[in-house]
Structure formats: C-alpha cells, structure tokens
Write an enzyme that holds these catalytic residues in place. Structure first.
Site, PDB file in Angstrom:
ATOM      1  N   LYS A  82      -1.517   0.858   6.703  1.00 51.81           N
ATOM      2  CA  LYS A  82      -0.717  -0.034   7.353  1.00 51.81           C
ATOM      3  C   LYS A  82       0.492   0.477   7.323  1.00 51.81           C
ATOM      4  O   LYS A  82       1.311   0.200   6.382  1.00 51.81           O
ATOM      5  CB  LYS A  82      -1.052  -1.721   7.048  1.00 51.81           C
ATOM      6  CG  LYS A  82      -0.581  -2.228   8.413  1.00 51.81           C
ATOM      7  CD  LYS A  82       0.309  -3.673   8.048  1.00 51.81           C
ATOM      8  CE  LYS A  82       1.721  -3.257   7.685  1.00 51.81           C
ATOM      9  NZ  LYS A  82       2.501  -2.937   8.981  1.00 51.81           N
ATOM     10  N   GLY A 117      -0.127  -2.826  12.528  1.00 50.38           N
ATOM     11  CA  GLY A 117       0.053  -4.240  12.880  1.00 50.38           C
ATOM     12  C   GLY A 117       1.039  -4.668  12.275  1.00 50.38           C
ATOM     13  O   GLY A 117       2.214  -4.218  11.420  1.00 50.38           O
ATOM     14  N   GLY A 132       3.013  -7.188   9.260  1.00 47.34           N
ATOM     15  CA  GLY A 132       2.494  -7.454   7.671  1.00 47.34           C
ATOM     16  C   GLY A 132       2.098  -8.801   7.562  1.00 47.34           C
ATOM     17  O   GLY A 132       1.141  -9.051   6.621  1.00 47.34           O
ATOM     18  N   VAL A 172      -2.183  -8.344   9.774  1.00 43.55           N
ATOM     19  CA  VAL A 172      -3.095  -6.993   9.046  1.00 43.55           C
ATOM     20  C   VAL A 172      -2.719  -6.746   7.560  1.00 43.55           C
ATOM     21  O   VAL A 172      -3.519  -6.674   6.770  1.00 43.55           O
ATOM     22  CB  VAL A 172      -2.922  -5.981  10.076  1.00 43.55           C
ATOM     23  CG1 VAL A 172      -3.916  -6.181  11.352  1.00 43.55           C
ATOM     24  CG2 VAL A 172      -1.785  -5.265  10.344  1.00 43.55           C
ATOM     25  N   GLY A 173      -1.216  -6.726   7.355  1.00 42.36           N
ATOM     26  CA  GLY A 173      -0.949  -6.561   5.832  1.00 42.36           C
ATOM     27  C   GLY A 173      -1.505  -7.486   4.921  1.00 42.36           C
ATOM     28  O   GLY A 173      -1.962  -7.474   3.955  1.00 42.36           O
ATOM     29  N   GLU A 177       6.354   0.317  -5.142  1.00 42.68           N
ATOM     30  CA  GLU A 177       7.919   0.946  -5.161  1.00 42.68           C
ATOM     31  C   GLU A 177       8.831   0.184  -4.327  1.00 42.68           C
ATOM     32  O   GLU A 177       8.502   0.143  -3.095  1.00 42.68           O
ATOM     33  CB  GLU A 177       7.781   2.565  -4.462  1.00 42.68           C
ATOM     34  CG  GLU A 177       6.712   3.182  -5.140  1.00 42.68           C
ATOM     35  CD  GLU A 177       7.325   3.877  -6.622  1.00 42.68           C
ATOM     36  OE1 GLU A 177       8.448   3.690  -6.748  1.00 42.68           O
ATOM     37  OE2 GLU A 177       6.573   4.102  -7.254  1.00 42.68           O
ATOM     38  N   CYS A 209      15.904   4.235  -0.689  1.00 43.06           N
ATOM     39  CA  CYS A 209      15.835   3.346  -1.725  1.00 43.06           C
ATOM     40  C   CYS A 209      16.627   3.900  -2.983  1.00 43.06           C
ATOM     41  O   CYS A 209      16.977   2.985  -3.793  1.00 43.06           O
ATOM     42  CB  CYS A 209      14.457   2.910  -2.071  1.00 43.06           C
ATOM     43  SG  CYS A 209      13.524   4.570  -2.314  1.00 43.06           S
ATOM     44  N   GLU A 221      20.799  -5.044  -2.357  1.00 44.74           N
ATOM     45  CA  GLU A 221      20.513  -3.878  -1.587  1.00 44.74           C
ATOM     46  C   GLU A 221      21.008  -4.279  -0.291  1.00 44.74           C
ATOM     47  O   GLU A 221      20.475  -5.070   0.374  1.00 44.74           O
ATOM     48  CB  GLU A 221      19.242  -3.673  -1.572  1.00 44.74           C
ATOM     49  CG  GLU A 221      18.936  -2.088  -1.177  1.00 44.74           C
ATOM     50  CD  GLU A 221      17.425  -1.893  -1.028  1.00 44.74           C
ATOM     51  OE1 GLU A 221      16.458  -2.702  -0.694  1.00 44.74           O
ATOM     52  OE2 GLU A 221      16.761  -0.838  -1.463  1.00 44.74           O
TER      53      GLU A 221
HETATM   54  P1  NAD Z   1       9.152  -4.546   4.094  1.00 44.04           P
HETATM   55  O1  NAD Z   1       8.857  -4.998   2.772  1.00 44.04           O
HETATM   56  O2  NAD Z   1       9.947  -5.613   5.117  1.00 44.04           O
HETATM   57  O3  NAD Z   1       8.156  -3.753   4.987  1.00 44.04           O
HETATM   58  C1  NAD Z   1       7.243  -2.862   4.296  1.00 44.04           C
HETATM   59  C2  NAD Z   1       5.849  -2.886   4.825  1.00 44.04           C
HETATM   60  O4  NAD Z   1       5.256  -4.049   4.306  1.00 44.04           O
HETATM   61  C3  NAD Z   1       5.571  -2.836   6.064  1.00 44.04           C
HETATM   62  O5  NAD Z   1       4.569  -2.158   6.624  1.00 44.04           O
HETATM   63  C4  NAD Z   1       5.569  -4.238   6.631  1.00 44.04           C
HETATM   64  O6  NAD Z   1       4.764  -4.402   7.641  1.00 44.04           O
HETATM   65  C5  NAD Z   1       4.813  -4.664   5.303  1.00 44.04           C
HETATM   66  N1  NAD Z   1       4.687  -6.230   5.062  1.00 44.04           N
HETATM   67  C6  NAD Z   1       5.510  -7.020   5.476  1.00 44.04           C
HETATM   68  N2  NAD Z   1       5.165  -8.298   4.986  1.00 44.04           N
HETATM   69  C7  NAD Z   1       4.043  -8.311   4.481  1.00 44.04           C
HETATM   70  C8  NAD Z   1       3.177  -9.444   3.968  1.00 44.04           C
HETATM   71  N3  NAD Z   1       3.465 -10.561   3.929  1.00 44.04           N
HETATM   72  N4  NAD Z   1       1.870  -8.765   3.527  1.00 44.04           N
HETATM   73  C9  NAD Z   1       1.685  -7.384   3.575  1.00 44.04           C
HETATM   74  N5  NAD Z   1       2.602  -6.534   4.101  1.00 44.04           N
HETATM   75  C10 NAD Z   1       3.540  -6.854   4.550  1.00 44.04           C
HETATM   76  O7  NAD Z   1      10.358  -3.497   3.748  1.00 44.04           O
HETATM   77  P2  NAD Z   1      11.105  -2.616   4.904  1.00 44.04           P
HETATM   78  O8  NAD Z   1      12.182  -3.041   5.627  1.00 44.04           O
HETATM   79  O9  NAD Z   1      10.041  -1.952   5.818  1.00 44.04           O
HETATM   80  O10 NAD Z   1      11.548  -1.251   3.990  1.00 44.04           O
HETATM   81  C11 NAD Z   1      12.820  -1.379   3.408  1.00 44.04           C
HETATM   82  C12 NAD Z   1      12.732  -1.484   1.883  1.00 44.04           C
HETATM   83  O11 NAD Z   1      11.930  -0.644   1.182  1.00 44.04           O
HETATM   84  C13 NAD Z   1      13.911  -1.463   1.246  1.00 44.04           C
HETATM   85  O12 NAD Z   1      14.102  -2.551   0.315  1.00 44.04           O
HETATM   86  C14 NAD Z   1      13.876  -0.379   0.068  1.00 44.04           C
HETATM   87  O13 NAD Z   1      14.602  -0.206  -0.735  1.00 44.04           O
HETATM   88  C15 NAD Z   1      12.353  -0.155   0.104  1.00 44.04           C
HETATM   89  N6  NAD Z   1      11.834   1.150  -0.319  1.00 44.04           N
HETATM   90  C16 NAD Z   1      11.584   1.465  -1.477  1.00 44.04           C
HETATM   91  C17 NAD Z   1      11.362   2.940  -1.719  1.00 44.04           C
HETATM   92  C18 NAD Z   1      10.761   3.347  -3.313  1.00 44.04           C
HETATM   93  O14 NAD Z   1      10.180   4.024  -3.446  1.00 44.04           O
HETATM   94  N7  NAD Z   1      11.087   2.396  -4.257  1.00 44.04           N
HETATM   95  C19 NAD Z   1      11.402   3.726  -0.778  1.00 44.04           C
HETATM   96  C20 NAD Z   1      11.507   3.540   0.422  1.00 44.04           C
HETATM   97  C21 NAD Z   1      11.808   2.054   0.669  1.00 44.04           C
END
Ligand code: NAD
Length: 471
Positions: A169, A200, A202, A205-206, A244, A278, A378
């Site tokens: 996803k 889709g 989070g 579908v997440g 991550e 990140c 962050e």
């Molecule tokens: P996010 O957590 O909002 O979304 C990440 C993914 O999770 C998306 O695909 C989203 O649709 C899904 N998601 C959201 N809610 C969910 C739920 N309730 N159940 C299942 N899936 C769900 O993060 P973002 O805003 O897309 O990304 C930015 C963040 O990612 C930053 O905090 C950044 O530091 C982190 N990041 C970490 C790394 C690492 O390797 N440590 C790398 C890149 C980004």
C-alpha cells in the site's frame, strides 16, 4: 492527467470504478494523476492472492528469485528517466537530485541484494544443529511519500528474495512510481500473487492490511504516529513488525572541527529534498563561542540554495510535497519565532517568485533552546535549528535529548575523538566528518525512530524466521 484507476492483484490489473484520490504536482498544485481510494474488499482480495501464492514462492529456488530481481533491476534502469520525472513532480525534489537519488537508489539497492544473495547463508551449522532461515509469510508493506520508490524497494526486494509474498500500500500522496514498479514486475517471471498493489487511504486499506490475520509481518516506513498504531495492531496476533519512522538528528560540531565544512555539510543534508528526509540533520550543535559564526556560515550556505521549478536543472531547492505539509512547516517556523529563537534566514513564507505550488523558504534559527518544540519535533521541511552547547558532555546530552534516534553526525579534526563521541549517540547511524552514504550499512533507528533495520543482510533477515534442526 495520469489515470491510474486500477490495482494490481494476483498478477492482473483490476479496474477500479469507485472514488479516486487526486495526486498533485508539488511545484504548481495542479492535479496530475488519480488513483483508487480502494475499499477493504480489494485489500482482502490482494491478501488472499498473496496467501495463495506463498506456499509455492516460499519453495522457489534462489536462482528463480535472483532471476526476477535481475529483471526488476533492468526495468528500473530502463525506466529511470520516467521514474525521476514522476517523483520530481509529485514530491518536489529537483530533477538532477531526483535522477540520482529517487531513480538511482532503487536500482542501486536492488543491485546490492543481487550481490549479496548468492552468498547469503539460508542454512548454516551450529554444533549438531542445522539452522534454517525461512520466509516469514505474507508481508504488508506500507510506505510514505518522501522517497516513494526507494522505500518500497527496501521492502519488496528483500521480502521477495526471502521467499515472502507481499501486498504493497503505497503513499496516496506519491503513488505513481509504485505503478511503474508493478508494470515492471508484471513483465518479469514473478509468479502471480507474489506481488500485489492496492492504492488507497491508510485508515481503510492500510487498516485492513495491518489487522488481517493472514498477514504475518508489516514492514512500515512513515510517521511515528502511524507506526504506533501498527505496533498496537500487530500485538493482537503477534505479527512481526519492522518500523522506520521519524527523526530529529543532531550534527555535533566539536571545538576543533573545520566549522565551515561542518556547517556546509549539515545545511546540505538538512535541505535535501526540502527537508523531507527522515535522516535530515535538523539540529546543528556548536560550541557556544562559535555560535554566531555558525549562524553566519549557515545563512550564507542557504542563500546558495536556488529555489524554483524542480523540473529545471539549476534548481537546488524544490517545493514540499503537499499543501498540508507546507502549512505545517509554516506553523513550525511561526512557532520558532514565538519560542524566542533568532530567525537567521528564511521565514514563514514562500521564496520570491514561487507563489504557486508548495514552496517554503530555507530557514535557519539560531540560539535554539534544546527543549523547545522546534528542537524536539520533526518538522519535515527546510528548517535548521542551531543550538549552542557548553562542553562535550553537554553536546552529547542535547544530541540524545529527543525521543528519536535515527541519524546523526560528528565533526572533528581528530577522527578517533569523533568516533568516541559518535559511539555515545543513541542513534542508528552516524556520519563522521561527512563520511559517504553506504547502501550496504544497516539503516534504522533507536527509540521512537524505529524497530528493525533495512539495507544489506540486516534488511533481509527482517523477513526470515529461524528454525533449528537438531541432528
Ligand atoms: P504517514 O505515517 O502519515 O503515512 C505513511 C503511510 O502510512 C502512508 O501510506 C499512509 O497511507 C499509511 N497510513 C496512514 N494511516 C494509517 C493507518 N491508520 N493504518 C495503516 N496505514 C496508515 O507518514 P507520511 O506523512 O507519509 O511520511 C512522513 C513520515 O515518514 C515522517 O515522519 C518521516 O520521518 C517518516 N519517514 C521515515 C523514514 C525512515 O526510514 N525512518 C523514511 C522516510 C520517511
């Protein structure tokens, strides 16, 4: 407009006629693509396909897996120009960097697994036991938008190499490269059902993916907030998790360091992908008596970051990926001013001539208090906090004084001294005097930055269960 109203399930493109999600161009705000806002049913179909494919793929030979990954590698190389432009438009990373990083890294990481796999010990002896490494099962992969294809590759390549089947996803904000990936995999010898893509939100579908009993592992990259939801959901049926998440990494400049090189290196790192990284070094820790000079050097360094259209070769600072993210970063810049930090460069507005799209000025704060919110949370935008420290112990305490622990840097004229300080940082990786990025080195975080490691053998081991046969 790129109409991607389909999911990839059980080796086939399945058309979608329900609600869709708009994908915006970061530099203009225009809608450039549409993807499905799929329902739980589509996700369940994909999980069922992955589950059916598992028995046979888990018994595939290493040669079969290597062949598929070679085909994938060739496809990534072939379509690298298209991948770079797609991600440049979605995420806002300038095209020159997007070509090297957003398109280059997925191929590099795939290649690194191709090098590692022939010698990886899937079985080994320990006394009178044969230790076997078996695939975990169906893996749910959930990824963010900042390095959208790189983060997917770091999951699906080792998962497929381990003999797992996957349901991906991708981020709904930058999903298009996942479709290119599915097209490439569709042209390989990968059996149907081993890789599935469902697009889709989070919360629908997440949510189905992280809670489904047939999913034995969730590999996630994204925010700490979502990672926490995944950890809770996984606890219910003891799924394996690899997380991550975010960071607030410190760049520690020791008194004997070349201050100019340290500030330049830190600014470049912090502003990479407009701060949407990140591992970004967002806190610059300098000896108190070098603070003012560091501020001047940082202001001069950000002045060189030409903002503009990310599709132009000369642009060094692109926009952020979304309106929501831009507004969040503006709020943090206003907060920094309210918290009493000194605004050295930038501010809560777009750079001159960048009125469309999601641009933010490269911003530097000086005299930042270590426990202020801009130094603790962050921001995920082009914002650097310069923090003065009194002595080495104070610097280490400040560096370790957040809930995160993803990355860091130490600068010193004395490499041994730098290594000594680096080994006191509670963080998954530390760059010493600007040491080069290494795709073979383990990547991951301490504390709220993550659980598990990606890259190299560490990334592969996440997808393997251990079985010992006493002989
Ligand atoms: P996010 O957590 O909002 O979304 C990440 C993914 O999770 C998306 O695909 C989203 O649709 C899904 N998601 C959201 N809610 C969910 C739920 N309730 N159940 C299942 N899936 C769900 O993060 P973002 O805003 O897309 O990304 C930015 C963040 O990612 C930053 O905090 C950044 O530091 C982190 N990041 C970490 C790394 C690492 O390797 N440590 C790398 C890149 C980004």
């Amino acid at each position: 407009m790129n109409d991607l109203s389909r999911n990839y399930i059980n080796g086939q493109w399945v058309d979608w006629s329900g609600d869709t999600l708009d994908v915006h161009e970061a530099g203009t705000g225009e809608v450039i693509a549409r993807v499905p806002s799929s329902g739980r049913e589509e996700m369940e179909q994909a999980i069922a396909a992955a589950d059916r494919a598992f028995d046979s793929w888990s018994e595939s030979t290493l040669e079969q897996r290597i062949k598929v990954l070679e085909q994938l590698h060739a496809g990534l190389k072939e379509r690298s120009g298209e991948i770079a432009e797609t991600i440049c438009r979605e995420v806002g990373m300038p095209i020159k960097l997007a070509t090297a990083i957003q398109a280059g890294m997925p191929a590099t990481m795939t290649k690194s697994y191709l090098k590692l796999l022939p010698d990886f010990p899937f079985t080994e002896q320990s006394g009178n036991s044969e230790v076997q490494y078996a695939p975990v099962g169906v893996v749910g992969c959930i990824t963010p938008w900042n390095y959208p294809l790189h983060q997917v590759i770091l999951k699906i390549v080792p998962a497929i190499a381990a003999g797992c089947t996957v349901v991906l996803k991708p981020s709904e904000i930058a999903p298009q490269s996942a479709y290119i990936l599915a097209e490439i995999l569709d042209g390989t010898d990968l059996p149907k059902g081993v890789f599935n893509l469902v697009c889709g939100l989070g919360q629908t579908v997440g949510d189905t993916l992280i809670k489904h009993p047939d999913v034995r592992m969730v590999s996630f990259t994204g925010s700490t907030r979502t990672g926490s939801l995944i950890a809770h959901a996984a606890a219910d049926d003891f799924k394996r998790i690899a997380l991550e998440m975010g960071g607030k990494s410190a760049s520690v400049v020791l008194p004997d360091a070349d201050l100019g090189a340290a500030v330049k290196g830190t600014v470049n790192n912090c502003l990479l992908n407009s701060g949407q990284t990140c591992t970004a070094l967002t806190r610059l820790l300098v000896p108190a008596d070098q603070h003012d000079e560091a501020c001047e050097l940082a202001a001069a360094a950000v002045a060189k970051m030409t903002p503009g259209n990310p599709l132009e070769e000369t642009t060094r600072l692109g926009p952020l990926a979304s309106e929501q993210q831009r507004d969040r970063v503006f709020d943090y810049i206003r907060l920094g001013i309210e918290e009493g930090a000194t605004l050295v460069a930038g501010g809560p507005e777009a750079p001159d001539g960048c009125d469309q799209g999601y641009f933010v000025k490269a911003t530097v704060f000086g005299n930042v208090k270590p426990d202020s919110r801009i130094a603790q949370e962050e921001i995920f935008g082009p914002v650097l906090s310069i923090i003065p420290y009194q002595d080495e112990a104070d610097a280490i305490r400040i560096a370790n004084g957040t809930e995160y622990g993803l990355s860091g840097a130490v600068w010193s004229a004395d490499q041994d001294k730098a290594k000594k300080v680096a080994s006191k940082l509670r963080t998954g990786q530390v760059t010493v005097n600007g040491g080069a990025f290494n795709p073979q080195a383990p990547f991951g975080g301490f504390g709220h930055s993550g659980i598990g490691r990606e890259f190299g053998k560490w990334g592969l081991e996440e997808f393997l269960e251990v079985r010992s046969l006493q002989l």
